[in-house]
Motif scaffolding. Structure first.
Motif, PDB file in Angstrom:
ATOM      1  N   ARG A 213       0.672  -1.146  -0.262  1.00 10.50           N
ATOM      2  CA  ARG A 213      -0.032  -0.019  -0.176  1.00 10.50           C
ATOM      3  C   ARG A 213       0.611   1.345   0.199  1.00 10.50           C
ATOM      4  O   ARG A 213       1.927   1.384   0.768  1.00 10.50           O
ATOM      5  N   PRO A 214       1.122   1.657  -1.100  1.00 10.71           N
ATOM      6  CA  PRO A 214       1.635   3.194  -0.977  1.00 10.71           C
ATOM      7  C   PRO A 214       1.721   4.018   0.479  1.00 10.71           C
ATOM      8  O   PRO A 214       0.205   4.226   0.914  1.00 10.71           O
ATOM      9  N   PRO A 215       2.703   4.287   0.905  1.00 10.73           N
ATOM     10  CA  PRO A 215       2.306   5.483   1.919  1.00 10.73           C
ATOM     11  C   PRO A 215       1.452   6.705   1.709  1.00 10.73           C
ATOM     12  O   PRO A 215       1.815   7.667   1.226  1.00 10.73           O
ATOM     13  N   GLY A 216       0.561   7.107   3.360  1.00  6.01           N
ATOM     14  CA  GLY A 216      -0.270   8.180   3.219  1.00  6.01           C
ATOM     15  C   GLY A 216      -0.871   7.866   1.885  1.00  6.01           C
ATOM     16  O   GLY A 216      -1.627   8.765   1.631  1.00  6.01           O
ATOM     17  N   PHE A 217      -1.460   6.452   0.973  1.00  8.30           N
ATOM     18  CA  PHE A 217      -2.445   6.830  -0.066  1.00  8.30           C
ATOM     19  C   PHE A 217      -3.284   6.942   0.945  1.00  8.30           C
ATOM     20  O   PHE A 217      -4.611   6.557   1.743  1.00  8.30           O
ATOM     21  N   ASP A 218      -4.642   7.780   0.335  1.00 10.10           N
ATOM     22  CA  ASP A 218      -5.843   7.902   0.603  1.00 10.10           C
ATOM     23  C   ASP A 218      -7.179   8.255  -0.627  1.00 10.10           C
ATOM     24  O   ASP A 218      -6.971   8.568  -1.240  1.00 10.10           O
ATOM     25  N   LEU A 219      -7.808   6.836   0.034  1.00  2.87           N
ATOM     26  CA  LEU A 219      -9.513   6.664  -0.878  1.00  2.87           C
ATOM     27  C   LEU A 219      -8.999   7.558  -1.525  1.00  2.87           C
ATOM     28  O   LEU A 219      -9.400   7.735  -2.743  1.00  2.87           O
ATOM     29  N   ALA A 220      -9.993   8.264  -0.330  1.00  2.10           N
ATOM     30  CA  ALA A 220     -11.124   9.607  -1.321  1.00  2.10           C
ATOM     31  C   ALA A 220     -10.802  10.058  -1.918  1.00  2.10           C
ATOM     32  O   ALA A 220     -11.153  11.064  -2.601  1.00  2.10           O
ATOM     33  N   ALA A 221      -9.299  10.766  -1.547  1.00  5.50           N
ATOM     34  CA  ALA A 221      -8.752  11.718  -2.319  1.00  5.50           C
ATOM     35  C   ALA A 221      -7.836  11.603  -3.424  1.00  5.50           C
ATOM     36  O   ALA A 221      -9.017  12.030  -4.254  1.00  5.50           O
ATOM     37  N   TYR A 222      -7.745  10.408  -3.753  1.00  3.26           N
ATOM     38  CA  TYR A 222      -7.775   9.880  -5.208  1.00  3.26           C
ATOM     39  C   TYR A 222      -9.038   9.516  -5.797  1.00  3.26           C
ATOM     40  O   TYR A 222      -8.685  10.141  -7.377  1.00  3.26           O
ATOM     41  N   TRP A 223     -10.187   8.700  -5.261  1.00  2.00           N
ATOM     42  CA  TRP A 223     -11.259   8.956  -6.388  1.00  2.00           C
ATOM     43  C   TRP A 223     -11.423  10.246  -6.399  1.00  2.00           C
ATOM     44  O   TRP A 223     -12.086  10.224  -8.223  1.00  2.00           O
ATOM     45  N   GLU A 225     -10.420  13.408  -7.077  1.00  3.00           N
ATOM     46  CA  GLU A 225      -8.900  13.503  -8.591  1.00  3.00           C
ATOM     47  C   GLU A 225      -9.411  12.897  -8.707  1.00  3.00           C
ATOM     48  O   GLU A 225      -9.058  13.823 -10.580  1.00  3.00           O
ATOM     49  N   SER A 226      -9.316  11.310  -8.707  1.00  3.92           N
ATOM     50  CA  SER A 226      -9.160  10.884 -10.590  1.00  3.92           C
ATOM     51  C   SER A 226     -10.754  10.981 -11.271  1.00  3.92           C
ATOM     52  O   SER A 226     -10.344  11.060 -12.138  1.00  3.92           O
ATOM     53  N   SER A 227     -12.094  11.046 -11.005  1.00  7.61           N
ATOM     54  CA  SER A 227     -12.871  11.604 -11.048  1.00  7.61           C
ATOM     55  C   SER A 227     -13.135  13.179 -12.106  1.00  7.61           C
ATOM     56  O   SER A 227     -13.208  13.351 -13.029  1.00  7.61           O
TER      57      SER A 227
END
Length: 339
Positions: A213-223, A225-227
């Motif tokens: 798991r990448p250090p500091g990965f934030d699922l909500a923030a990724y989603w 930004e990805s959207s």
């Protein structure tokens, strides 16, 4: 309010165990000095908070101490019951667990809040699936969810949008439910984080190997930004569209937020009630189909290539459905049967 902060501090210690003063300060968004004062206030109120010194020290509750959920406000209790969506929980194999947890939570609430929660369940229902579309079949959702939770590597077979099939070893990072569709966020070894539609997996086998798991990965923030990136990548051009009064009403329903924003910046209506909007659209083949959903209530003014493509499609449709005036006339003259 300080009372709310004291309750939050107490619940943090109860749910997470031992925490240092800096960790508590970060979670509560206060200073370390304020944390020390709040811990003293809890102790004075009879809450058994223990301070442990040393490098591995911190604050913790005395073993066995638990507090009941008597500090919940009305709106906080409401939000807990609105957050329980039985459909997605059932998809994940957690339907029975969710029902049991809700019963336990309801039993722990004070009488007034419990009655309020029961009324809430009878008056609000959450349905995550979009209209006029069945939910995607997701036979492999349960093992994927298990791999996400246990942080295990997945060996997968995946069918892309164009029908191409691929196999991949994935390190799962999270699951997202969007518009009734489940998505897996994952990355291949040494690869970038990507999003996969769960219904397109025809094989998903947890290997038992620990996923990275990448250090500091934030699922909500990724989603989020990805959207944003996906929306910007899809809607690369802007169509100039004239809309009738009815077309203006249809635009938000057919184009969502993009249609609403286009209407907000629309030019004043002309003497016939038609107005010009600038609407972000996808690539030409998709844009033509989307714009034709407005029917005769819209005219594509530009860009010229898009207008020509819409005109060509309309001409092809007209050729396929020729106007048969004779048939229409004869149908009108056909005698009616008994009523």
């Amino acid at each position: 309010m300080r009372a709310d902060r004291l309750l939050s501090l107490l619940l943090l210690l109860q749910n997470r165990g031992r925490m240092t003063a800096p960790e508590l300060a970060a979670a509560l968004e206060v200073s370390v000095r304020t944390v020390h004062r709040d811990v003293e206030a809890l102790g004075a109120a009879g809450i058994p908070v223990r301070a442990e010194r040393g490098r591995a020290g911190g604050y913790r509750l005395m073993d066995g101490y638990r507090t009941r959920l008597t500090g919940l406000t009305d709106s906080q209790a409401d939000s807990l019951f609105l957050a329980g969506a039985p459909g997605p929980a059932r998809d994940l194999g957690l339907g029975a667990d969710l029902a049991a947890a809700r019963l336990k939570l309801q039993a722990a609430l004070p009488a007034g809040l419990a009655d309020r929660a029961r009324r809430l369940e009878g008056r609000f229902h959450l349905d995550a699936t979009a209209w006029f579309r069945d939910a995607d079949p997701v036979p492999h959702l349960a093992p994927i969810a298990g791999a996400v939770w246990e942080q295990h590597v997945l060996r997968t077979g995946y069918r892309r949008w164009n029908g191409e099939e691929r196999t991949a070893v994935l390190h799962p990072l999270g699951l997202v439910l969007k518009g009734g569709i489940w998505y897996l966020v994952a990355h291949a070894p040494d690869g970038p984080v990507r999003t996969y539609r769960v219904s397109r997996f025809h094989r998903a086998e947890p290997t038992g190997e620990r996923a990275e798991r990448p250090p500091g990965f934030d699922l909500a923030a990724y989603w989020e930004e990805s959207s944003r990136r996906l929306d910007a990548a899809l809607r690369r051009q802007t169509a100039l569209v004239r809309l009738s009064p009815r077309g203006r009403r249809l635009l938000p329903m057919l184009f969502g937020a993009a249609g609403t924003r286009a209407l907000a910046d629309a030019e004043p209506a002309d003497e016939d009630g038609w107005t010009l909007v600038r609407l972000p659209v996808e690539a030409e083949p998709v844009a033509v189909g989307d714009l034709l959903r407005l029917g005769a209530e819209a005219e594509v003014v530009g860009p010229p290539d898009l207008r020509s493509a819409v005109a060509a499609t309309v001409a092809a449709l007209a050729a396929r459905y020729p106007c048969q005036r004779g048939a229409s006339t004869s149908a009108k003259r056909r005698p009616r049967g008994p009523r």
